[in-house]
Scaffold this motif. Sequence first.
Motif, PDB file in Angstrom:
ATOM      1  N   VAL A 100      72.908  19.298  58.740  1.00 56.50           N
ATOM      2  CA  VAL A 100      73.450  20.363  57.905  1.00 56.50           C
ATOM      3  C   VAL A 100      74.850  19.945  57.473  1.00 56.50           C
ATOM      4  O   VAL A 100      75.652  19.481  58.277  1.00 56.50           O
ATOM      5  CB  VAL A 100      73.480  21.701  58.677  1.00 56.50           C
ATOM      6  N   GLY A 101      75.133  20.064  56.183  1.00 52.99           N
ATOM      7  CA  GLY A 101      76.424  19.684  55.631  1.00 52.99           C
ATOM      8  C   GLY A 101      76.438  18.305  55.002  1.00 52.99           C
ATOM      9  O   GLY A 101      77.370  17.959  54.285  1.00 52.99           O
ATOM     10  N   ASP A 102      75.422  17.479  55.274  1.00 51.50           N
ATOM     11  CA  ASP A 102      75.359  16.133  54.702  1.00 51.50           C
ATOM     12  C   ASP A 102      75.009  16.189  53.221  1.00 51.50           C
ATOM     13  O   ASP A 102      74.239  17.036  52.781  1.00 51.50           O
ATOM     14  CB  ASP A 102      74.303  15.284  55.408  1.00 51.50           C
ATOM     15  N   GLU A 103      75.590  15.251  52.469  1.00 52.91           N
ATOM     16  CA  GLU A 103      75.234  15.088  51.059  1.00 52.91           C
ATOM     17  C   GLU A 103      74.011  14.177  50.975  1.00 52.91           C
ATOM     18  O   GLU A 103      73.964  13.147  51.650  1.00 52.91           O
ATOM     19  CB  GLU A 103      76.391  14.447  50.294  1.00 52.91           C
ATOM     20  N   VAL A 104      73.024  14.563  50.179  1.00 48.24           N
ATOM     21  CA  VAL A 104      71.849  13.720  49.966  1.00 48.24           C
ATOM     22  C   VAL A 104      71.736  13.402  48.483  1.00 48.24           C
ATOM     23  O   VAL A 104      72.156  14.181  47.639  1.00 48.24           O
ATOM     24  CB  VAL A 104      70.536  14.386  50.465  1.00 48.24           C
TER      25      VAL A 104
ATOM     26  N   SER B 169      64.197  12.640  49.430  1.00 47.30           N
ATOM     27  CA  SER B 169      64.657  13.791  48.663  1.00 47.30           C
ATOM     28  C   SER B 169      64.419  13.536  47.181  1.00 47.30           C
ATOM     29  O   SER B 169      64.661  12.429  46.693  1.00 47.30           O
ATOM     30  CB  SER B 169      66.146  14.034  48.925  1.00 47.30           C
ATOM     31  N   GLU B 170      63.966  14.535  46.481  1.00 44.17           N
ATOM     32  CA  GLU B 170      63.795  14.426  45.034  1.00 44.17           C
ATOM     33  C   GLU B 170      64.991  15.022  44.298  1.00 44.17           C
ATOM     34  O   GLU B 170      65.058  14.985  43.076  1.00 44.17           O
ATOM     35  CB  GLU B 170      62.513  15.144  44.607  1.00 44.17           C
ATOM     36  N   ILE B 171      65.935  15.591  45.076  1.00 45.67           N
ATOM     37  CA  ILE B 171      67.098  16.259  44.489  1.00 45.67           C
ATOM     38  C   ILE B 171      68.368  15.772  45.170  1.00 45.67           C
ATOM     39  O   ILE B 171      68.328  15.237  46.272  1.00 45.67           O
ATOM     40  CB  ILE B 171      66.979  17.797  44.630  1.00 45.67           C
ATOM     41  N   SER B 172      69.478  15.961  44.492  1.00 46.18           N
ATOM     42  CA  SER B 172      70.788  15.638  45.070  1.00 46.18           C
ATOM     43  C   SER B 172      71.496  16.931  45.410  1.00 46.18           C
ATOM     44  O   SER B 172      71.364  17.933  44.703  1.00 46.18           O
ATOM     45  CB  SER B 172      71.626  14.835  44.073  1.00 46.18           C
ATOM     46  N   GLY B 173      72.246  16.903  46.497  1.00 44.26           N
ATOM     47  CA  GLY B 173      72.993  18.086  46.899  1.00 44.26           C
ATOM     48  C   GLY B 173      73.429  18.000  48.346  1.00 44.26           C
ATOM     49  O   GLY B 173      73.419  16.941  48.966  1.00 44.26           O
ATOM     50  N   ARG B 174      73.804  19.154  48.896  1.00 46.16           N
ATOM     51  CA  ARG B 174      74.279  19.245  50.277  1.00 46.16           C
ATOM     52  C   ARG B 174      73.260  20.026  51.096  1.00 46.16           C
ATOM     53  O   ARG B 174      72.831  21.107  50.699  1.00 46.16           O
ATOM     54  CB  ARG B 174      75.638  19.960  50.319  1.00 46.16           C
ATOM     55  N   ILE B 175      72.854  19.483  52.260  1.00 44.54           N
ATOM     56  CA  ILE B 175      71.906  20.159  53.149  1.00 44.54           C
ATOM     57  C   ILE B 175      72.570  21.417  53.699  1.00 44.54           C
ATOM     58  O   ILE B 175      73.634  21.349  54.311  1.00 44.54           O
ATOM     59  CB  ILE B 175      71.462  19.249  54.319  1.00 44.54           C
TER      60      ILE B 175
ATOM     61  N   LEU C 211      61.050  22.397  54.015  1.00 42.19           N
ATOM     62  CA  LEU C 211      61.637  21.667  55.139  1.00 42.19           C
ATOM     63  C   LEU C 211      63.157  21.820  55.198  1.00 42.19           C
ATOM     64  O   LEU C 211      63.718  22.004  56.265  1.00 42.19           O
ATOM     65  CB  LEU C 211      61.296  20.172  55.026  1.00 42.19           C
ATOM     66  N   PHE C 212      63.801  21.729  54.028  1.00 40.45           N
ATOM     67  CA  PHE C 212      65.253  21.798  53.965  1.00 40.45           C
ATOM     68  C   PHE C 212      65.685  22.679  52.786  1.00 40.45           C
ATOM     69  O   PHE C 212      65.009  22.708  51.762  1.00 40.45           O
ATOM     70  CB  PHE C 212      65.870  20.405  53.706  1.00 40.45           C
ATOM     71  N   LEU C 213      66.825  23.361  52.962  1.00 39.02           N
ATOM     72  CA  LEU C 213      67.470  24.054  51.844  1.00 39.02           C
ATOM     73  C   LEU C 213      68.652  23.186  51.413  1.00 39.02           C
ATOM     74  O   LEU C 213      69.429  22.726  52.242  1.00 39.02           O
ATOM     75  CB  LEU C 213      67.972  25.428  52.256  1.00 39.02           C
ATOM     76  N   VAL C 214      68.765  22.975  50.095  1.00 40.00           N
ATOM     77  CA  VAL C 214      69.799  22.106  49.553  1.00 40.00           C
ATOM     78  C   VAL C 214      70.599  22.867  48.505  1.00 40.00           C
ATOM     79  O   VAL C 214      70.033  23.514  47.624  1.00 40.00           O
ATOM     80  CB  VAL C 214      69.171  20.843  48.913  1.00 40.00           C
ATOM     81  N   GLU C 215      71.912  22.777  48.627  1.00 45.02           N
ATOM     82  CA  GLU C 215      72.793  23.364  47.620  1.00 45.02           C
ATOM     83  C   GLU C 215      73.057  22.294  46.564  1.00 45.02           C
ATOM     84  O   GLU C 215      73.576  21.220  46.884  1.00 45.02           O
ATOM     85  CB  GLU C 215      74.112  23.800  48.273  1.00 45.02           C
TER      86      GLU C 215
END
Length: 161
Positions: free
Chosen positions: A108-112, A132-138, A155-159
Amino acid sequence: MDIKQIQELIKFVSKSGVNEVSIEQKEFKITIKTNQAPTYVTSAPAQAVPQIQATAAATTVSVSAPAEQAVAAAPAKDDTSNYLTIKSPMIGTFYRSSSPDKPLFVNVGDEVKAGQVVCIIEAMKLFNEIESEISGRIVKVLVDNASPVEYDQPLFLVEPV
């Protein structure tokens, strides 16, 4: 099967994302069904009551467990409206790292970035890296490590960044 085993089975079914479990023994048969779609969470207790009538105490447990989930699920949906979701592309077992002694792929908090490995899903003894198919922060990890997942399960929520 005693009441503790039934309670553990209900907890497992509610956490695992499995839609239906049936167990048949000489003395009785038990079937637990869940409805995983968020719009039907409130109807899950009504479905669980007629299916678990082997023991009166088991019915009480099955009604209270989904009711707690319904209360918890309602606020979560409001909070996640502006987040993107990374979903499971297959059925299997979710792992956050390549082995127990290795670091987690993401926290949580990592940039992907798009194309970055975020987890592994084991299916039929094959370990599939999920990118990941998207870029953002977990923002949130929605599945426990070593838990079964279904196709298209979040699986994950991404901002988005």
